[in-house]
Design a protein around this motif. Structure first.
Motif, PDB file in Angstrom:
ATOM      1  N   UNK A 160       0.974  -1.617  -0.256  1.00 45.49           N
ATOM      2  CA  UNK A 160       0.146  -0.067  -0.071  1.00 45.49           C
ATOM      3  C   UNK A 160       0.579   0.848   0.098  1.00 45.49           C
ATOM      4  N   UNK A 161       2.456   1.149   0.292  1.00 45.73           N
ATOM      5  CA  UNK A 161       3.063   2.711   0.539  1.00 45.73           C
ATOM      6  C   UNK A 161       3.692   2.708  -1.121  1.00 45.73           C
ATOM      7  N   UNK A 162       4.237   1.941  -1.226  1.00 48.08           N
ATOM      8  CA  UNK A 162       4.050   1.834  -2.288  1.00 48.08           C
ATOM      9  C   UNK A 162       3.133   2.500  -3.671  1.00 48.08           C
ATOM     10  N   UNK A 163       2.402   1.311  -4.014  1.00 47.46           N
ATOM     11  CA  UNK A 163       1.297   1.840  -4.761  1.00 47.46           C
ATOM     12  C   UNK A 163       0.302   3.524  -4.148  1.00 47.46           C
ATOM     13  N   UNK A 164       0.123   3.474  -2.648  1.00 46.43           N
ATOM     14  CA  UNK A 164      -0.022   4.959  -2.725  1.00 46.43           C
ATOM     15  C   UNK A 164       0.730   6.472  -3.065  1.00 46.43           C
ATOM     16  N   UNK A 165       2.319   6.365  -2.652  1.00 49.36           N
ATOM     17  CA  UNK A 165       2.797   7.197  -2.828  1.00 49.36           C
ATOM     18  C   UNK A 165       4.148   7.274  -4.339  1.00 49.36           C
ATOM     19  N   UNK A 166       3.270   5.937  -5.207  1.00 49.25           N
ATOM     20  CA  UNK A 166       2.937   6.371  -6.815  1.00 49.25           C
ATOM     21  C   UNK A 166       1.747   7.291  -7.123  1.00 49.25           C
ATOM     22  N   UNK A 167       0.950   7.479  -6.655  1.00 52.58           N
ATOM     23  CA  UNK A 167      -0.133   8.096  -7.253  1.00 52.58           C
ATOM     24  C   UNK A 167      -0.291   9.798  -6.134  1.00 52.58           C
ATOM     25  N   UNK A 168       0.313   9.856  -5.459  1.00 51.03           N
ATOM     26  CA  UNK A 168       0.274  10.559  -5.265  1.00 51.03           C
ATOM     27  C   UNK A 168       2.152  11.265  -6.191  1.00 51.03           C
ATOM     28  N   UNK A 169       2.468  10.647  -5.710  1.00 51.69           N
ATOM     29  CA  UNK A 169       3.899  11.474  -6.676  1.00 51.69           C
ATOM     30  C   UNK A 169       3.847  11.908  -8.697  1.00 51.69           C
ATOM     31  N   UNK A 170       2.735  11.278  -9.138  1.00 49.95           N
ATOM     32  CA  UNK A 170       2.665  11.384 -10.328  1.00 49.95           C
ATOM     33  C   UNK A 170       2.453  13.048 -10.301  1.00 49.95           C
ATOM     34  N   UNK A 171       1.828  14.050  -8.934  1.00 49.69           N
ATOM     35  CA  UNK A 171       1.719  15.659  -9.292  1.00 49.69           C
ATOM     36  C   UNK A 171       2.917  15.758  -8.860  1.00 49.69           C
ATOM     37  N   UNK A 172       3.992  14.607  -8.747  1.00 52.92           N
ATOM     38  CA  UNK A 172       5.507  16.155  -8.856  1.00 52.92           C
ATOM     39  C   UNK A 172       6.284  15.122  -7.324  1.00 52.92           C
ATOM     40  N   UNK A 173       8.127  15.261  -7.006  1.00 47.77           N
ATOM     41  CA  UNK A 173       7.738  14.490  -6.426  1.00 47.77           C
ATOM     42  C   UNK A 173       7.602  15.818  -4.894  1.00 47.77           C
ATOM     43  N   UNK A 174       7.733  17.314  -5.281  1.00 48.49           N
ATOM     44  CA  UNK A 174       7.384  18.304  -4.006  1.00 48.49           C
ATOM     45  C   UNK A 174       6.641  17.528  -3.938  1.00 48.49           C
ATOM     46  N   UNK A 175       5.359  18.049  -4.574  1.00 48.48           N
ATOM     47  CA  UNK A 175       4.625  17.320  -3.612  1.00 48.48           C
ATOM     48  C   UNK A 175       4.048  15.935  -2.586  1.00 48.48           C
ATOM     49  N   UNK A 176       5.029  15.027  -3.372  1.00 47.59           N
ATOM     50  CA  UNK A 176       5.185  13.803  -2.395  1.00 47.59           C
ATOM     51  C   UNK A 176       5.785  14.442  -1.162  1.00 47.59           C
ATOM     52  N   UNK A 177       6.702  14.948  -1.240  1.00 46.44           N
ATOM     53  CA  UNK A 177       7.503  15.249  -0.017  1.00 46.44           C
ATOM     54  C   UNK A 177       6.673  16.498   0.690  1.00 46.44           C
ATOM     55  N   UNK A 178       5.812  17.369   0.496  1.00 45.54           N
ATOM     56  CA  UNK A 178       5.533  17.731   1.380  1.00 45.54           C
ATOM     57  C   UNK A 178       4.165  17.166   1.485  1.00 45.54           C
ATOM     58  N   UNK A 179       3.426  16.996   1.001  1.00 50.80           N
ATOM     59  CA  UNK A 179       2.373  15.940   2.113  1.00 50.80           C
ATOM     60  C   UNK A 179       2.321  14.694   2.657  1.00 50.80           C
ATOM     61  N   UNK A 180       3.844  14.771   2.837  1.00 46.11           N
ATOM     62  CA  UNK A 180       4.102  12.964   3.774  1.00 46.11           C
ATOM     63  C   UNK A 180       4.729  13.731   5.008  1.00 46.11           C
ATOM     64  N   UNK A 181       5.202  15.432   4.607  1.00 42.95           N
ATOM     65  CA  UNK A 181       5.666  15.420   5.771  1.00 42.95           C
ATOM     66  C   UNK A 181       4.682  15.989   6.783  1.00 42.95           C
ATOM     67  N   UNK A 182       3.375  16.697   6.331  1.00 42.34           N
ATOM     68  CA  UNK A 182       2.414  16.880   6.960  1.00 42.34           C
ATOM     69  C   UNK A 182       2.020  16.042   7.691  1.00 42.34           C
ATOM     70  N   UNK A 183       1.779  15.330   7.267  1.00 40.87           N
ATOM     71  CA  UNK A 183       1.168  13.503   7.604  1.00 40.87           C
ATOM     72  C   UNK A 183       2.517  12.594   8.695  1.00 40.87           C
ATOM     73  N   UNK A 184       3.328  12.757   8.137  1.00 39.23           N
ATOM     74  CA  UNK A 184       4.494  12.233   9.507  1.00 39.23           C
ATOM     75  C   UNK A 184       4.374  12.289  10.586  1.00 39.23           C
ATOM     76  N   UNK A 185       4.730  14.161  10.440  1.00 40.85           N
ATOM     77  CA  UNK A 185       3.861  15.313  11.624  1.00 40.85           C
ATOM     78  C   UNK A 185       2.686  15.306  12.110  1.00 40.85           C
ATOM     79  N   UNK A 186       2.318  14.950  11.725  1.00 39.42           N
ATOM     80  CA  UNK A 186       0.634  15.018  12.537  1.00 39.42           C
ATOM     81  C   UNK A 186       0.457  13.363  13.169  1.00 39.42           C
ATOM     82  N   UNK A 187       0.182  12.507  12.034  1.00 33.13           N
ATOM     83  CA  UNK A 187       0.752  11.192  12.400  1.00 33.13           C
ATOM     84  C   UNK A 187       1.787  11.016  13.948  1.00 33.13           C
ATOM     85  N   UNK A 188       2.623  11.281  13.979  1.00 30.27           N
ATOM     86  CA  UNK A 188       3.360  11.321  15.256  1.00 30.27           C
ATOM     87  C   UNK A 188       3.021  12.078  16.356  1.00 30.27           C
ATOM     88  N   UNK A 189       2.700  13.449  15.723  1.00 27.39           N
ATOM     89  CA  UNK A 189       2.124  13.995  17.223  1.00 27.39           C
ATOM     90  C   UNK A 189       1.139  13.670  17.688  1.00 27.39           C
TER      91      UNK A 189
END
Length: 199
Positions: free
Chosen positions: A81-110
């Protein structure tokens, strides 16, 4: 089709985007497996970077915890699931994948840091999986793009059952990481929404 754009050029650009997205998702997954191999080969030394709740010193582990797992089975469960969902998100660009993942990691970790049971240690990419799922699920509605709405519905049909993991109904499963990862993904969809062109 705009001036100077040909079907061949459009197809080439699309192919390049797919290749880049696959490399990003595959590279991320390879990193997780390398980290787990190192961890297993060195007495689980990296497990100390998991999140222990409500300890201020543990706030520094919010990010590394998302890249670590408690064994190969734990990692394998997250890999597809990580590969599939990361791939679909990255279709909008590397920057979008990094930005979305950063928000998710921080909110999830908090969320884990605030609400996890005392004396527990939480790590793993499942919060990211839930976050990317949430992002892809609502992005089309936020941006009002039919193609992304359809993609979100497909993602919901394939992975919608994971939503049960965001409920406190399974012993030993961090519903906090799942729920707050999902929340982080929805927040990212709004934070990074595509501006509509002025009429």
């Amino acid at each position: 089709m705009t001036a100077g754009t040909t079907p061949a050029r459009t197809a080439a650009a699309r192919g390049s985007r797919f290749k880049t997205a696959a490399l990003l998702a595959g590279g991320w997954l390879a990193l997780l497996w390398l980290l787990e191999f190192y961890d297993q080969s060195n007495g689980n030394v990296l497990d100390t970077y998991g999140i222990s709740p409500r300890d201020v010193s543990e706030l520094r582990d919010l990010i590394p915890a998302a890249f670590l797992h408690f064994g190969y089975d734990h990692l394998a469960a997250n890999s597809v699931p990580l590969f599939v969902l990361a791939f679909l998100t990255a279709l909008s660009g590397a920057g979008r994948l990094i930005a979305v993942s950063a928000v998710v990691i921080i909110v999830s970790g908090a969320g884990v840091w605030l609400l996890a049971p005392p004396h527990s240690v939480t790590a793993g990419a499942s919060g990211v999986v839930f976050g990317l799922f949430g992002y892809l699920l609502v992005r089309g509605f936020v941006d009002r793009r039919v193609v992304d709405v359809v993609l979100g519905l497909i993602v919901a049909a394939v992975y919608g059952s994971i939503l049960w993991g965001a409920l406190p109904n399974q012993s030993g499963v961090s519903w906090q990481a799942h729920l707050f990862g999902l929340i982080g993904g929805v927040l990212a969809a709004f934070a990074f929404r595509t501006p509509r062109p002025a009429k």
